[in-house]
Design a protein around this motif. Sequence first.
Motif, PDB file in Angstrom:
ATOM      1  N   HIS A  65       0.840  -1.208   0.000  1.00  0.00           N
ATOM      2  CA  HIS A  65       0.000   0.000   0.000  1.00  0.00           C
ATOM      3  C   HIS A  65       0.872   1.254   0.000  1.00  0.00           C
ATOM      4  O   HIS A  65       0.568   2.234  -0.698  1.00  0.00           O
ATOM      5  N   TRP A  66       1.960   1.214   0.748  1.00  0.00           N
ATOM      6  CA  TRP A  66       2.867   2.379   0.797  1.00  0.00           C
ATOM      7  C   TRP A  66       3.497   2.634  -0.568  1.00  0.00           C
ATOM      8  O   TRP A  66       3.617   3.785  -1.013  1.00  0.00           O
ATOM      9  N   VAL A  67       3.912   1.549  -1.276  1.00  0.00           N
ATOM     10  CA  VAL A  67       4.497   1.689  -2.614  1.00  0.00           C
ATOM     11  C   VAL A  67       3.492   2.310  -3.574  1.00  0.00           C
ATOM     12  O   VAL A  67       3.821   3.241  -4.328  1.00  0.00           O
ATOM     13  N   HIS A  68       2.248   1.839  -3.547  1.00  0.00           N
ATOM     14  CA  HIS A  68       1.240   2.369  -4.460  1.00  0.00           C
ATOM     15  C   HIS A  68       0.944   3.837  -4.169  1.00  0.00           C
ATOM     16  O   HIS A  68       0.740   4.631  -5.108  1.00  0.00           O
ATOM     17  N   ASN A  69       0.944   4.209  -2.896  1.00  0.00           N
ATOM     18  CA  ASN A  69       0.607   5.593  -2.536  1.00  0.00           C
ATOM     19  C   ASN A  69       1.754   6.560  -2.762  1.00  0.00           C
ATOM     20  O   ASN A  69       1.528   7.729  -3.104  1.00  0.00           O
ATOM     21  N   ASN A  70       3.004   6.092  -2.573  1.00  0.00           N
ATOM     22  CA  ASN A  70       4.145   7.003  -2.623  1.00  0.00           C
ATOM     23  C   ASN A  70       4.943   6.951  -3.923  1.00  0.00           C
ATOM     24  O   ASN A  70       5.602   7.937  -4.264  1.00  0.00           O
ATOM     25  N   TYR A  71       4.887   5.823  -4.634  1.00  0.00           N
ATOM     26  CA  TYR A  71       5.649   5.704  -5.879  1.00  0.00           C
ATOM     27  C   TYR A  71       4.741   5.643  -7.118  1.00  0.00           C
ATOM     28  O   TYR A  71       4.890   6.449  -8.041  1.00  0.00           O
ATOM     29  N   LEU A  72       3.829   4.718  -7.149  1.00  0.00           N
ATOM     30  CA  LEU A  72       3.035   4.513  -8.358  1.00  0.00           C
ATOM     31  C   LEU A  72       1.989   5.608  -8.549  1.00  0.00           C
ATOM     32  O   LEU A  72       1.801   6.109  -9.664  1.00  0.00           O
ATOM     33  N   LYS A  73       1.260   5.939  -7.493  1.00  0.00           N
ATOM     34  CA  LYS A  73       0.268   7.016  -7.531  1.00  0.00           C
ATOM     35  C   LYS A  73      -0.679   6.870  -8.729  1.00  0.00           C
ATOM     36  O   LYS A  73      -0.899   7.805  -9.501  1.00  0.00           O
ATOM     37  N   GLY A  74      -1.194   5.642  -8.893  1.00  0.00           N
ATOM     38  CA  GLY A  74      -2.162   5.389  -9.954  1.00  0.00           C
ATOM     39  C   GLY A  74      -1.552   4.955 -11.275  1.00  0.00           C
ATOM     40  O   GLY A  74      -2.298   4.598 -12.204  1.00  0.00           O
ATOM     41  N   GLN A  75      -0.227   4.992 -11.422  1.00  0.00           N
ATOM     42  CA  GLN A  75       0.404   4.559 -12.668  1.00  0.00           C
ATOM     43  C   GLN A  75       0.357   3.037 -12.801  1.00  0.00           C
ATOM     44  O   GLN A  75       0.316   2.314 -11.811  1.00  0.00           O
ATOM     45  N   ASP A  76       0.381   2.572 -14.048  1.00  0.00           N
ATOM     46  CA  ASP A  76       0.449   1.123 -14.285  1.00  0.00           C
ATOM     47  C   ASP A  76       1.828   0.612 -13.878  1.00  0.00           C
ATOM     48  O   ASP A  76       2.850   1.140 -14.341  1.00  0.00           O
ATOM     49  N   TRP A  77       1.859  -0.407 -13.052  1.00  0.00           N
ATOM     50  CA  TRP A  77       3.131  -0.898 -12.497  1.00  0.00           C
ATOM     51  C   TRP A  77       4.063  -1.413 -13.596  1.00  0.00           C
ATOM     52  O   TRP A  77       5.270  -1.208 -13.549  1.00  0.00           O
ATOM     53  N   MET A  78       3.504  -2.037 -14.625  1.00  0.00           N
ATOM     54  CA  MET A  78       4.336  -2.611 -15.667  1.00  0.00           C
ATOM     55  C   MET A  78       4.982  -1.545 -16.559  1.00  0.00           C
ATOM     56  O   MET A  78       6.013  -1.785 -17.176  1.00  0.00           O
ATOM     57  N   ASP A  79       4.391  -0.357 -16.604  1.00  0.00           N
ATOM     58  CA  ASP A  79       4.954   0.735 -17.410  1.00  0.00           C
ATOM     59  C   ASP A  79       5.734   1.741 -16.572  1.00  0.00           C
ATOM     60  O   ASP A  79       6.344   2.676 -17.119  1.00  0.00           O
ATOM     61  N   TYR A  80       5.729   1.575 -15.276  1.00  0.00           N
ATOM     62  CA  TYR A  80       6.330   2.556 -14.364  1.00  0.00           C
ATOM     63  C   TYR A  80       7.852   2.628 -14.532  1.00  0.00           C
ATOM     64  O   TYR A  80       8.527   1.601 -14.697  1.00  0.00           O
ATOM     65  N   LYS A  81       8.398   3.834 -14.492  1.00  0.00           N
ATOM     66  CA  LYS A  81       9.841   4.060 -14.513  1.00  0.00           C
ATOM     67  C   LYS A  81      10.216   4.895 -13.289  1.00  0.00           C
ATOM     68  O   LYS A  81       9.616   5.954 -13.052  1.00  0.00           O
ATOM     69  N   PRO A  82      11.203   4.469 -12.495  1.00  0.00           N
ATOM     70  CA  PRO A  82      11.576   5.219 -11.296  1.00  0.00           C
ATOM     71  C   PRO A  82      12.337   6.494 -11.651  1.00  0.00           C
ATOM     72  O   PRO A  82      12.996   6.566 -12.695  1.00  0.00           O
ATOM     73  N   SER A  83      12.243   7.473 -10.779  1.00  0.00           N
ATOM     74  CA  SER A  83      13.000   8.714 -10.986  1.00  0.00           C
ATOM     75  C   SER A  83      14.460   8.483 -10.604  1.00  0.00           C
ATOM     76  O   SER A  83      14.801   7.549  -9.879  1.00  0.00           O
ATOM     77  N   MET A  84      15.353   9.340 -11.094  1.00  0.00           N
ATOM     78  CA  MET A  84      16.783   9.181 -10.847  1.00  0.00           C
ATOM     79  C   MET A  84      17.145   9.356  -9.371  1.00  0.00           C
ATOM     80  O   MET A  84      18.166   8.848  -8.914  1.00  0.00           O
ATOM     81  N   ASN A  85      16.321  10.114  -8.625  1.00  0.00           N
ATOM     82  CA  ASN A  85      16.623  10.336  -7.206  1.00  0.00           C
ATOM     83  C   ASN A  85      15.968   9.304  -6.289  1.00  0.00           C
ATOM     84  O   ASN A  85      15.978   9.437  -5.067  1.00  0.00           O
ATOM     85  N   SER A  86      15.392   8.229  -6.903  1.00  0.00           N
ATOM     86  CA  SER A  86      14.832   7.149  -6.084  1.00  0.00           C
ATOM     87  C   SER A  86      15.964   6.382  -5.406  1.00  0.00           C
ATOM     88  O   SER A  86      17.113   6.395  -5.854  1.00  0.00           O
ATOM     89  N   SER A  87      15.629   5.678  -4.341  1.00  0.00           N
ATOM     90  CA  SER A  87      16.645   4.912  -3.614  1.00  0.00           C
ATOM     91  C   SER A  87      17.167   3.761  -4.478  1.00  0.00           C
ATOM     92  O   SER A  87      16.493   3.298  -5.405  1.00  0.00           O
TER      93      SER A  87
END
Length: 232
Positions: free
Chosen positions: A19-41
Amino acid sequence: MVGRLVDWIAVNRDSIWVHWVHNNYLKGQDWMDYKPSMNSSWVWRRICKIKDKMVAGYANGKWNVQPDGYTPAGSYEWLRGGRPKVSWYKVVWNGWVIPKHQFMGWLIAHAALNTTSKLVGFGVDIENTCCICALAEETTEHLFCECAYSKRVVRERNGTMLQKGIQNAMMLSLIYQIWHQRNKCRNEQILLCPERVAKHIIEEMRARVRGRDRLQMNLADLEWLKKMNLFE
């Protein structure tokens, strides 16, 4: 194992972390198309990198490679690609076989044992006659099948699964001991008589049998072990 986290996110598993990942990283984006930002851990970017390797195994947000859902073993087999089982795997990767004997069997199966004929082929200046019998070129086939020394202990493998397993283990033990005697003969000019080598193989197998649960052995197997002098 990281792929299991990828799967939890894909199926929106009911856990605080997902739930934390969906709320803080994905924010409604499709997980299979998601790309992390450069400042992600680094950890999060690593999870996303594994997801990109696994994305082809998903359809409609579900892992479609295995009918019962995601497992690390199943995903590993899928990632490495299908490979046919080799004919020798039941002989070498047999629970009765001592690990160092398994390694010797694996080398022979891959034609990777450094017999003198192989070393001569590599350009090494060495006498390639069998040091045990001095009658033929030292190849793998000669050393373990044709040499008079190795012919002294040959068994046909048949019977129950337990009997076949033990016979395979004894065969690989024989191969290991012949190679060991070959090395001692070539390097130290010492060669034990075949009877002593055979006795050592029996003693090793007795120790292996003693270490197993006898309750799992049926009466026929116990009688066979006694006949083979492997059970006291």
